[in-house]
Design an enzyme around this catalytic site. Sequence first.
Site, mmCIF file in Angstrom:
data_model
loop_
_atom_site.group_PDB
_atom_site.id
_atom_site.type_symbol
_atom_site.label_atom_id
_atom_site.label_comp_id
_atom_site.label_asym_id
_atom_site.label_seq_id
_atom_site.Cartn_x
_atom_site.Cartn_y
_atom_site.Cartn_z
ATOM 1 N N SER A 126 0.816 -0.951 -0.075
ATOM 2 C CA SER A 126 0.097 0.121 -0.077
ATOM 3 C C SER A 126 0.898 1.343 -0.049
ATOM 4 C CB SER A 126 -0.916 -0.079 1.312
ATOM 5 O OG SER A 126 -0.224 -0.113 2.567
ATOM 6 N N ASP A 170 6.871 3.229 6.529
ATOM 7 C CA ASP A 170 6.638 2.456 5.104
ATOM 8 C C ASP A 170 6.865 3.419 3.941
ATOM 9 O OD1 ASP A 170 6.107 0.571 6.985
ATOM 10 O OD2 ASP A 170 4.230 0.325 6.228
HETATM 11 C C1 GLA Z 1 3.029 -1.111 9.455
HETATM 12 C C2 GLA Z 1 3.207 0.315 9.596
HETATM 13 C C3 GLA Z 1 4.333 1.090 9.915
HETATM 14 C C4 GLA Z 1 5.039 0.566 11.070
HETATM 15 C C5 GLA Z 1 5.089 -1.112 10.912
HETATM 16 C C6 GLA Z 1 5.387 -1.774 12.192
HETATM 17 O O1 GLA Z 1 3.727 -1.609 8.341
HETATM 18 O O2 GLA Z 1 2.393 0.853 8.418
HETATM 19 O O3 GLA Z 1 3.946 2.614 10.075
HETATM 20 O O4 GLA Z 1 4.437 0.782 12.460
HETATM 21 O O5 GLA Z 1 3.722 -1.553 10.618
HETATM 22 O O6 GLA Z 1 6.940 -1.432 12.501
#
Ligand code: GLA
Length: 383
Positions: A126, A170
């Site tokens: 995403s 991310d």
């Molecule tokens: C998901 C969220 C991130 C982070 C990870 C855990 O990927 O989108 O922002 O919090 O989980 O580290």
Amino acid sequence: MSMKDKIQEKFQTLFGDGGEVFASAGRINLIGEHTDYNGGYVFPGAIDKGIMARIKPNGTGKVRAFSLDYDEYCEFGLCEEDKPDQAWARYIFGVCRETAKRGGKVEGFDTVFAGDVPLGAGLSSSAALESTFAYALNCLFNNNIDKFELARIGQSTEHNYCGVMCGIMDQFASIFGKAGSLIRLNCKTMEYKYFPFDPKGYKLVLIDSCVKHELASSAYNKRRASCENAAAAIRKNHPDVECLSDAKRVWLDEVREEIPEEDFLRAEYVIGEVQRVLDVCDALERGDYETVGEMMYQTHFGLSRLYEVSCDELDFLVKLARRCDVTGSRVMGGGFGGCTINLVKDELYDNFTDTAVKEFTAKFGHAPKLYDVVISDGARKVE
Ligand code: GLA
């Protein structure tokens, strides 16, 4: 046919000539999990799996989008009430809205896109989608929004249009990723540093349990709320604590009786994890991969027992990694299914992966998937 050619062919059929191609990447994270929304450190890198889109402004007030992977078409306007029904289209819609909210110009466009990030594997397909469109709209409409804000556009899309109160990791990795480097990011100050990552004699392999947790986003949001609750309790004694990553372990102990045990355990994990990222970066600079690996196992223990975002399948894979003398192994990403990330010596790789596939399949009745990843560039225009 390459992904780019498939996109080109479909675009030609639906919308005719022209358009420009943009791409962005999924991510791995070596260490620093669930620390981003606590203002702590993360250590991700973009990977050679991502999303690619051909895009062309169409001179209307509408977006006409085709997803090659879902084989689905969607058309939507650019006002708040135009929110589309399809989940994939909502990401694109969200990026348009969040760009506009920041004063960026967004007009209608035609697009065909596709990706090769495995879905639900914890590799942030995403974020790759959001970053591709955030970056593309910025270029196409000459908005001059800086790269930090492009990452925030993706994050706000998750918050406001997809119901996940995620941190910035991310989208940051997807926008700032650089081939061959991991990035240590301080999520409070947004200071970051590239660390070349080329562990000679080791491989990084992801093992996908292929487990997807239905309620992952509400469980994720609940973890976040626990952390905020713990930070608020600590703040009463230590007013300088803006977020949980500012807190010392002893300060958490002071409030143990005041907060639910569950919140205490979540916070205990986070405070330990923030330190582990720094320790891993130091170890990497010394070329000390044994320490890196040991920290990964510690992270897994915390994610499984304190943060409770693992599951039987992932715990099984990490235990098996330990038995096969793998240097480091842990659940990666948000958790509740998805992948383990494993740092394994070259000479142990075959035995480990064969054993993992065999024993996992025998126990759980379906095979896990293996992904070798290359640390690659993030958002970009494709010539
Ligand atoms: C998901 C969220 C991130 C982070 C990870 C855990 O990927 O989108 O922002 O919090 O989980 O580290």
